[in-house]
Motif scaffolding. Structure first.
Motif, PDB file in Angstrom:
ATOM      1  N   ARG A  62       0.860  -1.174   0.000  1.00 19.43           N
ATOM      2  CA  ARG A  62       0.000   0.000   0.000  1.00 19.43           C
ATOM      3  C   ARG A  62       0.901   1.230   0.000  1.00 19.43           C
ATOM      4  O   ARG A  62       1.654   1.479   0.939  1.00 19.43           O
ATOM      5  CB  ARG A  62      -0.915  -0.012   1.231  1.00 19.43           C
ATOM      6  N   LEU A  63       0.837   1.993  -1.084  1.00 19.50           N
ATOM      7  CA  LEU A  63       1.685   3.165  -1.253  1.00 19.50           C
ATOM      8  C   LEU A  63       1.138   4.335  -0.444  1.00 19.50           C
ATOM      9  O   LEU A  63      -0.060   4.382  -0.120  1.00 19.50           O
ATOM     10  CB  LEU A  63       1.759   3.538  -2.732  1.00 19.50           C
ATOM     11  N   PRO A  64       1.994   5.318  -0.143  1.00 18.40           N
ATOM     12  CA  PRO A  64       1.515   6.499   0.592  1.00 18.40           C
ATOM     13  C   PRO A  64       0.389   7.238  -0.132  1.00 18.40           C
ATOM     14  O   PRO A  64      -0.436   7.891   0.518  1.00 18.40           O
ATOM     15  CB  PRO A  64       2.777   7.373   0.690  1.00 18.40           C
ATOM     16  N   ASN A  65       0.331   7.116  -1.483  1.00 17.89           N
ATOM     17  CA  ASN A  65      -0.741   7.805  -2.220  1.00 17.89           C
ATOM     18  C   ASN A  65      -2.070   7.052  -2.168  1.00 17.89           C
ATOM     19  O   ASN A  65      -3.053   7.481  -2.765  1.00 17.89           O
ATOM     20  CB  ASN A  65      -0.327   8.043  -3.678  1.00 17.89           C
ATOM     21  N   GLY A  66      -2.101   5.907  -1.476  1.00 21.13           N
ATOM     22  CA  GLY A  66      -3.338   5.144  -1.339  1.00 21.13           C
ATOM     23  C   GLY A  66      -3.502   4.038  -2.358  1.00 21.13           C
ATOM     24  O   GLY A  66      -4.419   3.217  -2.224  1.00 21.13           O
ATOM     25  N   ASP A 102       9.405  -2.182  -4.842  1.00 18.22           N
ATOM     26  CA  ASP A 102       9.343  -1.156  -3.799  1.00 18.22           C
ATOM     27  C   ASP A 102       9.543   0.209  -4.433  1.00 18.22           C
ATOM     28  O   ASP A 102      10.242   0.330  -5.452  1.00 18.22           O
ATOM     29  CB  ASP A 102      10.450  -1.383  -2.767  1.00 18.22           C
ATOM     30  N   ARG A 103       8.955   1.201  -3.827  1.00 21.59           N
ATOM     31  CA  ARG A 103       9.206   2.588  -4.208  1.00 21.59           C
ATOM     32  C   ARG A 103       9.671   3.354  -2.984  1.00 21.59           C
ATOM     33  O   ARG A 103       9.218   3.083  -1.866  1.00 21.59           O
ATOM     34  CB  ARG A 103       7.936   3.255  -4.753  1.00 21.59           C
ATOM     35  N   PRO A 104      10.579   4.320  -3.175  1.00 22.71           N
ATOM     36  CA  PRO A 104      10.973   5.156  -2.039  1.00 22.71           C
ATOM     37  C   PRO A 104       9.747   5.809  -1.425  1.00 22.71           C
ATOM     38  O   PRO A 104       8.840   6.204  -2.162  1.00 22.71           O
ATOM     39  CB  PRO A 104      11.902   6.193  -2.671  1.00 22.71           C
ATOM     40  N   PRO A 105       9.635   5.894  -0.101  1.00 20.89           N
ATOM     41  CA  PRO A 105      10.688   5.624   0.892  1.00 20.89           C
ATOM     42  C   PRO A 105      10.780   4.177   1.346  1.00 20.89           C
ATOM     43  O   PRO A 105      11.496   3.876   2.288  1.00 20.89           O
ATOM     44  CB  PRO A 105      10.262   6.512   2.057  1.00 20.89           C
ATOM     45  N   GLY A 106      10.055   3.254   0.700  1.00 18.83           N
ATOM     46  CA  GLY A 106      10.088   1.862   1.097  1.00 18.83           C
ATOM     47  C   GLY A 106       8.714   1.361   1.505  1.00 18.83           C
ATOM     48  O   GLY A 106       7.703   2.068   1.402  1.00 18.83           O
ATOM     49  N   GLU A 107       8.673   0.125   1.986  1.00 14.70           N
ATOM     50  CA  GLU A 107       7.407  -0.526   2.334  1.00 14.70           C
ATOM     51  C   GLU A 107       6.701   0.156   3.505  1.00 14.70           C
ATOM     52  O   GLU A 107       5.478   0.130   3.601  1.00 14.70           O
ATOM     53  CB  GLU A 107       7.689  -1.991   2.663  1.00 14.70           C
ATOM     54  N   TYR A 108       7.475   0.750   4.397  1.00 15.12           N
ATOM     55  CA  TYR A 108       6.905   1.482   5.530  1.00 15.12           C
ATOM     56  C   TYR A 108       7.476   2.892   5.563  1.00 15.12           C
ATOM     57  O   TYR A 108       8.639   3.087   5.187  1.00 15.12           O
ATOM     58  CB  TYR A 108       7.213   0.746   6.846  1.00 15.12           C
TER      59      TYR A 108
END
Length: 403
Positions: free
Chosen positions: A281-285, A320-326
């Protein structure tokens, strides 16, 4: 004979022409780099960095396979790997396999700036699939070879470990059999780790000093999780999982002490998932999915629609995309109903069948481990080709006998 060849040719051309495209469109956050650990079985595995349109910005190989990839704050990449023909080999005969972690610096040319590894009996089902750096500077490792998770200090000293044999009934020597296939570990709180126990169809939460404090899918029900990979905790009562053998991505929520399906999707862009092994789940939702046997990475929105995808031959494992999984993006809201209406999604909690021919589909799926096949190729194509081949040979025999 000519008719048989023509039928197969027409079927293949029509399938390719009518198949939905796996398009590479700009990523939703503009200039994002998508890191992919490529397992591969035909060439060296590699760490690949994809640009917003899916093109490869750089890659690094020099290993039999790579699995987990994690962007680090300084621009380097932490990657788990396994290498053949390695030395030294400890208790095993040289050359052997070695598995562990590398830190790859992409500049000025991709190269390894750190490596920590240990020998294993075989590179199959003994490799380190996941590792992450902890705030303490320790390395957290999921060790499939000895079926444990442990932390190791920068000097190589093991500082803590949890062995699965303390919770599960163990065979005499777990290094000689693919017992539990522990393939992922995430730090979800201070001293608390989420562990994927693939062969038990379970996720367990392990706390330092306490052992297992929670189990997701206690009965090991394959309709809930079936040999899953790369779970991501979205909050205290929500987890996102690549439910691999059910060919879907599922979000489970805990309600009244039970973990239930809140969201699921089994296809993207009109193409059904085939052995997905990562979902973030990316930060953008949105949700980033690694669709391994379809050789692609795809980004979905909450409705299950594909907003970005890229081809990644062969057999990508994790992205994975920055900044990572968490930190993970938020869980999706759910009213308690079963599943969501994504493209072709099946009923919540059940195995999702493709409707293909069992034997021929199995052969095609097995071949995808070895070579990058077109994603639209199915068991029906192999069956049709086999039938045409039999007809061709029968016609050839009759022709020869008539002469």
């Amino acid at each position: 004979m000519t008719g048989s060849v023509l039928v197969v040719t027409v079927a293949l051309v029509a399938s390719a022409a009518l198949a939905p495209p796996i398009a590479s469109t700009p990523a939703s956050n503009g200039s994002a780099t998508t890191l992919v650990g490529v397992q591969s079985t035909t060439t060296d595995g590699r760490v690949a960095a994809l640009g917003p349109r899916g093109g490869e910005r750089w890659s690094y190989a020099n290993a039999a396979s790579y699995h987990d990839v994690t962007p680090l704050p300084n621009g380097t990449v932490l990657a788990t790997f396994v290498a053949h023909d390695a030395r030294p080999c400890g208790p095993y005969e040289a050359p052997c396999s070695r598995t562990g972690v590398r830190i790859v610096d992409p500049k000025p040319e991709p190269h390894v700036v750190f490596e920590w590894a240990f020998p294993v009996r075989t590179s199959k089902n003994s490799e380190v699939h996941d590792a992450e750096l902890l705030p303490s500077g320790e390395l957290l490792v999921a060790d499939m070879d000895r079926e444990r998770v442990f932390t190791v200090a920068p000097n190589g000293t093991v500082t803590w470990q949890w062995s699965a044999s303390s919770f599960y009934d163990a065979p005499p020597d777990p290094t000689k059999t693919d017992w539990l296939h522990i393939n992922d570990v995430d730090r979800v709180a201070e001293g608390r780790y989420l562990v994927s126990v693939r062969n038990a169809n379970q996720l367990v939460v392990v706390e330092r000093g306490e052992g297992v404090v929670d189990v997701i899918n206690e009965d090991g029900d394959p309709r809930v999780l079936n040999k899953q990979h790369n779970p991501q905790m979205l909050g205290p009562d929500a987890v996102l999982v690549a439910d691999s053998e059910n060919d879907r991505v599922v979000e489970l929520h805990e309600r009244n002490g039970e973990w239930e399906v809140a969201w699921q999707v089994d296809s993207a862009g009109g193409v059904r998932f085939d052995w997905p092994r990562d979902a973030d789940r990316l930060p953008n939702g949105n949700t980033l999915v690694t669709d391994s046997r379809n050789n692609r990475v795809v980004e979905l929105n909450a409705s299950g629609d594909a907003v970005w995808s890229a081809r990644v031959p062969t057999v990508p494992y994790e992205a994975d995309r920055p900044p990572g999984e968490y930190p993970a993006g938020d869980p999706y809201e759910s009213d308690g109903s079963t599943g969501v209406g994504a493209e072709g999604a099946g009923s919540a909690g059940g195995p999702l069948g493709s409707g293909d021919l069992p034997v021929f589909s199995y052969l095609v799926d097995s071949a995808r481990h070895v070579v990058a096949l077109p994603y639209w190729l199915s068991g029906w194509h192999l069956a049709l080709g086999s039938g045409a081949s039999v007809a061709f040979l029968a016609g050839l025999v009759l022709f020869v006998r008539s002469e």
